[in-house]
Design a protein around this motif. Structure first.
Motif, short mmCIF file in Angstrom:
data_model
loop_
_atom_site.label_atom_id
_atom_site.label_comp_id
_atom_site.label_asym_id
_atom_site.label_seq_id
_atom_site.Cartn_x
_atom_site.Cartn_y
_atom_site.Cartn_z
N ASN A 28 0.86 -1.18 0.00
CA ASN A 28 0.00 0.00 0.00
C ASN A 28 0.90 1.24 0.00
O ASN A 28 1.14 1.84 1.05
CB ASN A 28 -0.92 -0.01 1.23
N LEU B 195 -0.52 4.74 1.59
CA LEU B 195 -0.51 4.82 3.05
C LEU B 195 0.91 4.99 3.58
O LEU B 195 1.15 5.77 4.49
CB LEU B 195 -1.19 3.59 3.66
N TYR C 150 2.05 8.59 3.14
CA TYR C 150 1.42 9.50 4.10
C TYR C 150 2.02 9.34 5.50
O TYR C 150 2.31 10.33 6.16
CB TYR C 150 -0.09 9.29 4.12
N ARG D 110 -7.63 12.75 5.55
CA ARG D 110 -6.76 12.01 4.62
C ARG D 110 -6.40 10.65 5.22
O ARG D 110 -6.46 9.63 4.54
CB ARG D 110 -5.51 12.83 4.30
N LEU E 23 -7.49 6.92 3.78
CA LEU E 23 -6.50 5.87 3.49
C LEU E 23 -6.80 4.59 4.28
O LEU E 23 -6.61 3.48 3.75
CB LEU E 23 -5.09 6.37 3.80
N GLN F 110 -9.79 2.92 2.57
CA GLN F 110 -9.35 2.29 1.33
C GLN F 110 -8.59 1.00 1.62
O GLN F 110 -8.77 -0.01 0.93
CB GLN F 110 -8.48 3.25 0.52
N SER F 111 -7.77 1.02 2.65
CA SER F 111 -7.01 -0.18 3.04
C SER F 111 -7.95 -1.31 3.43
O SER F 111 -7.78 -2.46 3.01
CB SER F 111 -6.06 0.16 4.18
#
Length: 185
Positions: free
Chosen positions: A5, A8, A11, A114, A118, A121-122
């Motif tokens: 990923n 992630l 970030y 944000r 993330l 989405q993970s």
């Protein structure tokens, strides 16, 4: 097979560099980072190395659910649900990871859109991956699944131990070796 990923990881690297609530941790191979049915005090995102996620089944067997590479997150489900872990996470290779304590994890979820996106989405990617993997594994013989894995990951046998591959495919090591002899591996 080895899930990653990068979004992630980027970030959290930014948060770490900005002295955010992210610390770096290192684990040697075979270190159990999270134990099955244990309290989880932090979520982790792998910066380098490979880990396996597995279950000890009631019959004494091990079932490897998936392998994690850079950017993959674990421990988040337990922190979100405030529950004991349902699986083990173990380093296969030397593993470096970012660690986010449970209070900081929840604070980021509530205050940082944000980060929240993330994480969502993970989680969605994990559900999708598991559904596709299990559907494929049930509709194809183990030999076909192994060939697919070898084509996708040419260094498969140099990275993942054979026993872990057998546990991932849901077969015995003996069956894996028979398949390999038949495919001239």
């Amino acid at each position: 097979m080895i899930r990653e990923n990068p979004a992630l990881l980027r970030y959290l690297s930014e948060l770490h560099l900005a002295n955010g609530p992210v610390t770096a941790s290192d684990f040697p191979p075979k270190t159990e980072i999270i134990g099955q049915e244990k309290n989880v005090k932090a979520a982790f995102v792998i910066t380098s190395g490979i880990a396996k996620c597995y279950l000890h089944e009631n019959n004494g067997r091990i079932f490897v659910q998936e392998f994690f590479g850079p950017g993959e997150l674990f421990g988040e489900v337990e922190l979100i649900r405030q529950s004991l872990s349902f699986s083990c996470i173990e380093a296969i290779t030397h593993l470096s990871a970012f660690r986010i304590g449970q209070d900081d994890f929840h604070a980021l979820l509530h205050a940082d859109s944000r980060f929240n996106t993330l994480i969502l989405q993970s989680l969605a990617n994990k559900v999708r991956y598991k559904a596709l993997r299990h559907a494929h594994n049930q509709s194809h013989p183990a030999a076909d699944n192994l060939v697919r894995l070898q084509q996708t990951f040419p260094d498969l046998f140099h990275t993942i131990p054979k026993q872990d591959l057998a546990d991932y495919l849901g077969i015995t090591l003996r069956s894996l070796n028979r398949i390999l002899r038949g495919t001239d591996q």
